[in-house]
Design an enzyme around this catalytic site. Structure first.
Site: not given
Ligand code: FES
Length: 147
Positions: A33, A103
């Protein structure tokens, strides 16, 4: 979808901030992400983690997992802290939705990066600790030989 513990640690995160003159600092990025996490550890002369703090540009699950991870490593030795995996953190939080598992890796990797930094600074080797892959060094675009 989130457990009560996750919501609690997200809404009232523990150990947010920085440690001045920390024994080790690690910053890692999440390849999935693009979020970033920085972890500060204060380690005493007996190798016990006295203090742990974090800062993140991550999502709510990253905040909750880092909050729990810092709580779990405090008071532990370096070797014990290495056992605080993202799985252990997720269990302590009563689970995370599958899409949020990545995450929780941020916290684990940031702890490892901070321990790596501590080892480098002190010229020691920590058994079982490898150089964190997603380590981000401030101010330098890593020309990584590993990829
Ligand atoms: Fe990036 Fe959770 S979506 S750390």
């Amino acid at each position: 979808m989130y457990s009560e513990k996750v919501m609690d640690h997200f809404q009232h995160p523990r150990n947010v901030g920085e440690i001045e003159n920390a024994s080790g600092v690690g910053t890692v990025g999440n390849a999935k992400c693009g979020d970033i996490m920085r972890m500060y550890l204060d380690i005493d002369e007996n190798g016990v983690i006295k203090e742990a703090k974090f800062k993140t540009f991550g999502c709510g699950a990253a905040v909750a997992t880092s909050s729990m991870a810092t709580e779990l490593v405090k008071g532990k030795t370096i070797q014990e802290a290495l056992e605080v995996t993202n799985k252990a953190v997720m269990e302590a939080l009563d689970g995370l939705p599958p899409v949020k598992v990545h995450c929780s890796l941020l916290a684990e990797e940031a702890i490892h990066a901070a321990l790596w930094d501590y080892a480098q600074k002190n010229g020691i080797e920590i058994e079982g600790l490898k150089k964190p892959k997603s380590d981000i060094h401030e101010g330098e675009e890593e020309e990584s030989e590993e990829y």
